[in-house]
Design a protein around this motif. Structure first.
Motif, PDB file in Angstrom:
ATOM      1  N   TYR A   1     -37.500 -22.300  66.289  1.00 21.33           N
ATOM      2  CA  TYR A   1     -37.746 -20.865  66.367  1.00 21.33           C
ATOM      3  C   TYR A   1     -36.583 -19.978  65.919  1.00 21.33           C
ATOM      4  O   TYR A   1     -36.798 -18.996  65.201  1.00 21.33           O
ATOM      5  N   PRO A   2     -35.332 -20.250  66.326  1.00 14.41           N
ATOM      6  CA  PRO A   2     -34.239 -19.347  65.912  1.00 14.41           C
ATOM      7  C   PRO A   2     -34.115 -19.216  64.394  1.00 14.41           C
ATOM      8  O   PRO A   2     -34.021 -18.104  63.856  1.00 14.41           O
ATOM      9  N   GLY A   3     -34.124 -20.334  63.680  1.00 10.89           N
ATOM     10  CA  GLY A   3     -34.020 -20.288  62.225  1.00 10.89           C
ATOM     11  C   GLY A   3     -35.236 -19.681  61.575  1.00 10.89           C
ATOM     12  O   GLY A   3     -35.131 -18.967  60.570  1.00 10.89           O
ATOM     13  N   LEU A   4     -36.420 -19.940  62.137  1.00  5.88           N
ATOM     14  CA  LEU A   4     -37.653 -19.384  61.584  1.00  5.88           C
ATOM     15  C   LEU A   4     -37.676 -17.871  61.704  1.00  5.88           C
ATOM     16  O   LEU A   4     -38.031 -17.159  60.749  1.00  5.88           O
ATOM     17  N   ILE A   5     -37.293 -17.361  62.867  1.00  6.81           N
ATOM     18  CA  ILE A   5     -37.252 -15.913  63.075  1.00  6.81           C
ATOM     19  C   ILE A   5     -36.251 -15.258  62.134  1.00  6.81           C
ATOM     20  O   ILE A   5     -36.522 -14.210  61.534  1.00  6.81           O
ATOM     21  N   LEU A   6     -35.085 -15.887  61.978  1.00  5.17           N
ATOM     22  CA  LEU A   6     -34.057 -15.349  61.084  1.00  5.17           C
ATOM     23  C   LEU A   6     -34.551 -15.337  59.636  1.00  5.17           C
ATOM     24  O   LEU A   6     -34.349 -14.346  58.915  1.00  5.17           O
ATOM     25  N   THR A   7     -35.224 -16.399  59.221  1.00 12.68           N
ATOM     26  CA  THR A   7     -35.736 -16.484  57.851  1.00 12.68           C
ATOM     27  C   THR A   7     -36.792 -15.422  57.586  1.00 12.68           C
ATOM     28  O   THR A   7     -36.758 -14.732  56.548  1.00 12.68           O
ATOM     29  N   LEU A   8     -37.746 -15.273  58.508  1.00 13.21           N
ATOM     30  CA  LEU A   8     -38.810 -14.283  58.331  1.00 13.21           C
ATOM     31  C   LEU A   8     -38.264 -12.856  58.353  1.00 13.21           C
ATOM     32  O   LEU A   8     -38.864 -11.955  57.751  1.00 13.21           O
ATOM     33  N   ALA A   9     -37.144 -12.660  59.023  1.00 19.99           N
ATOM     34  CA  ALA A   9     -36.533 -11.326  59.054  1.00 19.99           C
ATOM     35  C   ALA A   9     -35.833 -11.013  57.740  1.00 19.99           C
ATOM     36  O   ALA A   9     -35.858  -9.874  57.260  1.00 19.99           O
ATOM     37  N   PHE A  10     -35.226 -12.036  57.117  1.00 17.78           N
ATOM     38  CA  PHE A  10     -34.444 -11.807  55.904  1.00 17.78           C
ATOM     39  C   PHE A  10     -35.251 -11.935  54.622  1.00 17.78           C
ATOM     40  O   PHE A  10     -34.831 -11.415  53.584  1.00 17.78           O
ATOM     41  N   LEU A  11     -36.390 -12.625  54.643  1.00 21.06           N
ATOM     42  CA  LEU A  11     -37.182 -12.788  53.427  1.00 21.06           C
ATOM     43  C   LEU A  11     -37.613 -11.451  52.822  1.00 21.06           C
ATOM     44  O   LEU A  11     -37.434 -11.246  51.609  1.00 21.06           O
ATOM     45  N   PRO A  12     -38.179 -10.513  53.588  1.00 23.61           N
ATOM     46  CA  PRO A  12     -38.551  -9.220  52.990  1.00 23.61           C
ATOM     47  C   PRO A  12     -37.352  -8.463  52.424  1.00 23.61           C
ATOM     48  O   PRO A  12     -37.460  -7.813  51.375  1.00 23.61           O
ATOM     49  N   ILE A  13     -36.211  -8.556  53.100  1.00 18.47           N
ATOM     50  CA  ILE A  13     -35.006  -7.874  52.627  1.00 18.47           C
ATOM     51  C   ILE A  13     -34.539  -8.483  51.313  1.00 18.47           C
ATOM     52  O   ILE A  13     -34.183  -7.780  50.357  1.00 18.47           O
ATOM     53  N   SER A  14     -34.534  -9.818  51.252  1.00 22.48           N
ATOM     54  CA  SER A  14     -34.100 -10.514  50.041  1.00 22.48           C
ATOM     55  C   SER A  14     -35.025 -10.188  48.873  1.00 22.48           C
ATOM     56  O   SER A  14     -34.565  -9.925  47.752  1.00 22.48           O
ATOM     57  N   TYR A  15     -36.337 -10.190  49.120  1.00 23.86           N
ATOM     58  CA  TYR A  15     -37.304  -9.897  48.056  1.00 23.86           C
ATOM     59  C   TYR A  15     -37.196  -8.447  47.602  1.00 23.86           C
ATOM     60  O   TYR A  15     -37.263  -8.154  46.398  1.00 23.86           O
ATOM     61  N   TRP A  16     -37.018  -7.530  48.544  1.00 24.74           N
ATOM     62  CA  TRP A  16     -36.851  -6.108  48.206  1.00 24.74           C
ATOM     63  C   TRP A  16     -35.605  -5.909  47.343  1.00 24.74           C
ATOM     64  O   TRP A  16     -35.635  -5.175  46.350  1.00 24.74           O
ATOM     65  N   PHE A  17     -34.518  -6.578  47.696  1.00 22.31           N
ATOM     66  CA  PHE A  17     -33.285  -6.475  46.927  1.00 22.31           C
ATOM     67  C   PHE A  17     -33.491  -7.006  45.512  1.00 22.31           C
ATOM     68  O   PHE A  17     -33.018  -6.408  44.533  1.00 22.31           O
ATOM     69  N   PHE A  18     -34.204  -8.121  45.387  1.00 22.18           N
ATOM     70  CA  PHE A  18     -34.470  -8.707  44.076  1.00 22.18           C
ATOM     71  C   PHE A  18     -35.288  -7.753  43.214  1.00 22.18           C
ATOM     72  O   PHE A  18     -34.988  -7.550  42.029  1.00 22.18           O
ATOM     73  N   LYS A  19     -36.330  -7.165  43.785  1.00 20.05           N
ATOM     74  CA  LYS A  19     -37.188  -6.262  43.020  1.00 20.05           C
ATOM     75  C   LYS A  19     -36.456  -4.982  42.629  1.00 20.05           C
ATOM     76  O   LYS A  19     -36.709  -4.421  41.554  1.00 20.05           O
TER      77      LYS A  19
END
Length: 272
Positions: free
Chosen positions: A244-262
């Motif tokens: 759970y800790p890593g999963l929550i961290l990943t799901l929190a950062f994925l939208p930020i990472s994708y937004w930054f890429f776009k």
């Protein structure tokens, strides 16, 4: 995540063509061909097994080569996906300057290419399980979920790293070093049970033990690797406390990472 899935479907033919091109170029004139894809995990397994004879890592009744190879399957898939994903935009500069399509296709293609190598690694693991007489249980149906989770983690890093690498080429040089260090912070050479024993049971770090363990499990690879070993080799359900800790961290950062890429892709053609 839905946008990524939509682009994956919409440009599926382009992704398939680029994936085929990547595989052909990589192994075209190699004598062993695609077998080079599994040389890395096999050699690492042999080195780690040799190290185990000196260090004395306890794995119970499960053969160390088997449990290590089960750990190396997701780790190598993640490592290779990130390494190629970060370089995917700069290595396709000619395409970027000629025609427009969503640039996230490049990190996606880099990851899809590695699925072919992942399948071969699973074939080797199956052979090892037959040799050691390990019978998979019903928990093996968790494997697709762990593969998907690994892909999400790899994409989270690849999107941000690929965008940064366009502007700062030092990123491509730093990624292999960072991933090498991360391997020692993941239960590849040693099992997660050893960390749990030291921190949760023996409280080796005193009052900081529980906090250090929580910090350790923020690494998504901890839950992924331990999960692979559990459902494939140990015939037990995943340790959700480690997931759970890593999963929550990943799901929190994925939208930020994708937004930054776009946001950054608008200037790729000008900068690259």
């Amino acid at each position: 995540m839905l946008r990524i899935a939509y682009n994956l479907y919409l440009y599926r033919e382009l992704i398939a063509a680029l994936t085929y091109k990547n595989i052909v170029i990589r192994y075209k004139q190699a004598y062993l061909g695609i077998l080079w894809a599994v040389l890395k995990p096999v050699m690492l397994m042999l080195v780690f097994t040799l190290m185990k004879g000196f260090i004395g890592i306890e794995t119970g009744s499960i053969p160390y080569p088997l449990i290590t190879f089960a750990a190396l399957i997701p780790w190598v898939f993640f490592q290779e996906s990130v390494s190629e994903g970060v370089n995917s935009v700069t290595s396709n500069a000619a395409l970027i300057k000629k025609i427009y399509f969503p640039r996230e296709i490049f990190p996606l293609t880099a990851m899809v290419t590695k699925l072919v190598e992942l399948a071969i690694s699973f074939g080797i693991l199956a052979g090892m399980m037959v040799y050691y007489r390990i019978i998979p249980s019903a928990y093996i149906w968790w494997v697709p979920a762990f593969i998907l989770y690994t892909m999400v983690v790899a994409l989270t890093i690849s999107f941000f790293g690929a965008a940064m690498n366009v502007y700062y080429r030092d990123v491509a040089q730093a990624i292999p070093i960072a991933l090498s260090l991360l391997m020692y912070g993941s239960p590849v050479i040693y099992p997660l049970s050893l960390v749990q024993k030291k921190l949760l049971i023996e409280q080796a770090a005193g009052e900081w033990s529980d906090r250090l363990y929580m910090l350790y499990t923020l690494n998504p690879l901890v839950g992924i690797i331990d999960g692979f070993q559990r459902v494939l080799i140990k015939a037990t359900e995943p340790d959700f406390g480690a997931l759970y800790p890593g999963l929550i961290l990943t799901l929190a950062f994925l939208p930020i990472s994708y937004w930054f890429f776009k946001r950054a892709e608008s200037w790729f053609a000008d900068v690259i």
